[in-house]
Scaffold this active site. Sequence first.
Site, PDB file in Angstrom:
ATOM      1  N   LYS A  16      -6.258  -2.536  -7.702  1.00 23.19           N
ATOM      2  CA  LYS A  16      -6.680  -1.826  -8.919  1.00 23.19           C
ATOM      3  C   LYS A  16      -7.402  -2.746  -9.879  1.00 23.19           C
ATOM      4  O   LYS A  16      -8.394  -2.360 -10.502  1.00 23.19           O
ATOM      5  CB  LYS A  16      -5.468  -1.213  -9.629  1.00 23.19           C
ATOM      6  CG  LYS A  16      -4.977   0.051  -8.986  1.00 23.19           C
ATOM      7  CD  LYS A  16      -4.017   0.773  -9.910  1.00 23.19           C
ATOM      8  CE  LYS A  16      -3.417   1.980  -9.213  1.00 23.19           C
ATOM      9  NZ  LYS A  16      -2.311   2.564  -9.974  1.00 23.19           N
ATOM     10  N   LYS A  37      -5.246   8.010   1.876  1.00 21.77           N
ATOM     11  CA  LYS A  37      -4.235   9.035   1.632  1.00 21.77           C
ATOM     12  C   LYS A  37      -4.684  10.023   0.561  1.00 21.77           C
ATOM     13  O   LYS A  37      -5.522   9.719  -0.268  1.00 21.77           O
ATOM     14  CB  LYS A  37      -2.886   8.383   1.337  1.00 21.77           C
ATOM     15  CG  LYS A  37      -2.469   8.303  -0.105  1.00 21.77           C
ATOM     16  CD  LYS A  37      -1.008   7.861  -0.202  1.00 21.77           C
ATOM     17  CE  LYS A  37      -0.556   7.909  -1.651  1.00 21.77           C
ATOM     18  NZ  LYS A  37       0.835   7.566  -1.879  1.00 21.77           N
ATOM     19  N   LYS A  63      -3.210  11.486  -5.777  1.00 21.18           N
ATOM     20  CA  LYS A  63      -3.640  12.275  -6.921  1.00 21.18           C
ATOM     21  C   LYS A  63      -4.546  11.491  -7.846  1.00 21.18           C
ATOM     22  O   LYS A  63      -5.258  12.048  -8.650  1.00 21.18           O
ATOM     23  CB  LYS A  63      -2.432  12.793  -7.698  1.00 21.18           C
ATOM     24  CG  LYS A  63      -1.546  11.712  -8.280  1.00 21.18           C
ATOM     25  CD  LYS A  63      -0.376  12.331  -9.002  1.00 21.18           C
ATOM     26  CE  LYS A  63       0.679  11.333  -9.411  1.00 21.18           C
ATOM     27  NZ  LYS A  63       1.058  10.326  -8.429  1.00 21.18           N
TER      28      LYS A  63
HETATM   29  N1  TRP Z   1       4.869   3.729  -8.875  1.00 22.34           N
HETATM   30  C1  TRP Z   1       5.175   5.048  -8.394  1.00 22.34           C
HETATM   31  C2  TRP Z   1       3.872   5.720  -7.922  1.00 22.34           C
HETATM   32  O1  TRP Z   1       2.800   5.298  -8.287  1.00 22.34           O
HETATM   33  C3  TRP Z   1       5.803   5.904  -9.445  1.00 22.34           C
HETATM   34  C4  TRP Z   1       7.101   5.338  -9.919  1.00 22.34           C
HETATM   35  C5  TRP Z   1       7.344   4.731 -11.111  1.00 22.34           C
HETATM   36  C6  TRP Z   1       8.324   5.344  -9.214  1.00 22.34           C
HETATM   37  N2  TRP Z   1       8.639   4.354 -11.196  1.00 22.34           N
HETATM   38  C7  TRP Z   1       9.268   4.719 -10.063  1.00 22.34           C
HETATM   39  C8  TRP Z   1       8.707   5.806  -7.954  1.00 22.34           C
HETATM   40  C9  TRP Z   1      10.576   4.534  -9.657  1.00 22.34           C
HETATM   41  C10 TRP Z   1      10.032   5.630  -7.560  1.00 22.34           C
HETATM   42  C11 TRP Z   1      10.966   4.995  -8.404  1.00 22.34           C
HETATM   43  O2  TRP Z   1       3.948   6.678  -7.207  1.00 22.34           O
END
Ligand code: TRP
Length: 341
Positions: A112, A197, A200
């Site tokens: 990113k 993938k 979103k």
């Molecule tokens: N980083 C995850 C994503 O981009 C989202 C996320 C933030 C998350 N905190 C989390 C997923 C804690 C599981 C547990 O999809």
Amino acid sequence: MTRVFSGVKPTGHLTLGNYLGAMRQWAAEDQHRSDALFCVVDLHALTVDHDPARVRRLSRQAASLLLAAGLDPELCTVFVQSHVDEHARLSYVLECVATDGEMRRMIQYKEKAARERERGGSVRLSLLTYPVLMAADILAYGTDEVPVGHDQTQHVELARDLAVRFNQRYGHTFVVPKATNPAVAARVMNLQEPASKMGKSDDVGPGIVYVLDEPDVVRKKVMRAVTDSGREVVYDRAARPGLANLLEILAACTGGEPAELAEAYDAYGALKKDVAEAVVEVLRPLRKRHQELCADPGYVEGVLRDGAEKARAMARPTVDAAYRAIGLLPPVADTVVNAAR
Ligand code: TRP
């Protein structure tokens, strides 16, 4: 009981990939077999260039979609990350356990940040520290399992490392979590670029089916999916990724095995038609329930308020324990002060 935690980031509209790869399993299995929390991780949405009104709108929408997908507030806890201060409180403490080298090695950060710099933009500091906040999300709740896509495995591993390191240095405080990858259809791929993938965060695209797409839009996107050169319908992930993706989506929607489903078709057209209808049917109840929830915003707000209260009560003792363990002076309770006076 096993504690499960997962999160959805409100940076874009939720996709068929989010639903088949994650939310559906949370609703069908995780909330029944475990003590589960599902969080709209809005603080994470601020790590990249953002529009405040849009984040607010997407957060509300993500919350209603979680409920529309079948998460039941009687069985699990659904809440918004920024409503519970413990996430940010713990994140800072974990920043004092993580190293900057560790952060800079995170694949998602590297990708990113590189993309952002290419566009001449700057990278927010919070993008670098994002995985620490994610570790805080997970560790605050004594989480055993984190159901996430493969792209998040490295972040969950970091949460493990930080938990182990903290426990060794400052005394046992955190449960050491592990990532669990969803079984079927873990990876729905982009219909136009089957190598990436169906995420979103990709801006817009004819290759992404959003869960709230109108049936006709879904049909159009599926009918225009890229397939590979070659004419027979066979399941071969490496050689025929576009076709394999369609077969996997069909399998995820209707049950069955992609390779066996392939045998029923001798042309792409017929397959695509069936995939389109299967997707429309899978999304139909979700869309309907979402509409009902939109008509009743008070209900969703109530769920989120109760969810935040429950989450706070669960996280508080662990985060307080971490503060004490790492050397922060406990505040003196008012009652004690008053008694001493
Ligand atoms: N980083 C995850 C994503 O981009 C989202 C996320 C933030 C998350 N905190 C989390 C997923 C804690 C599981 C547990 O999809």
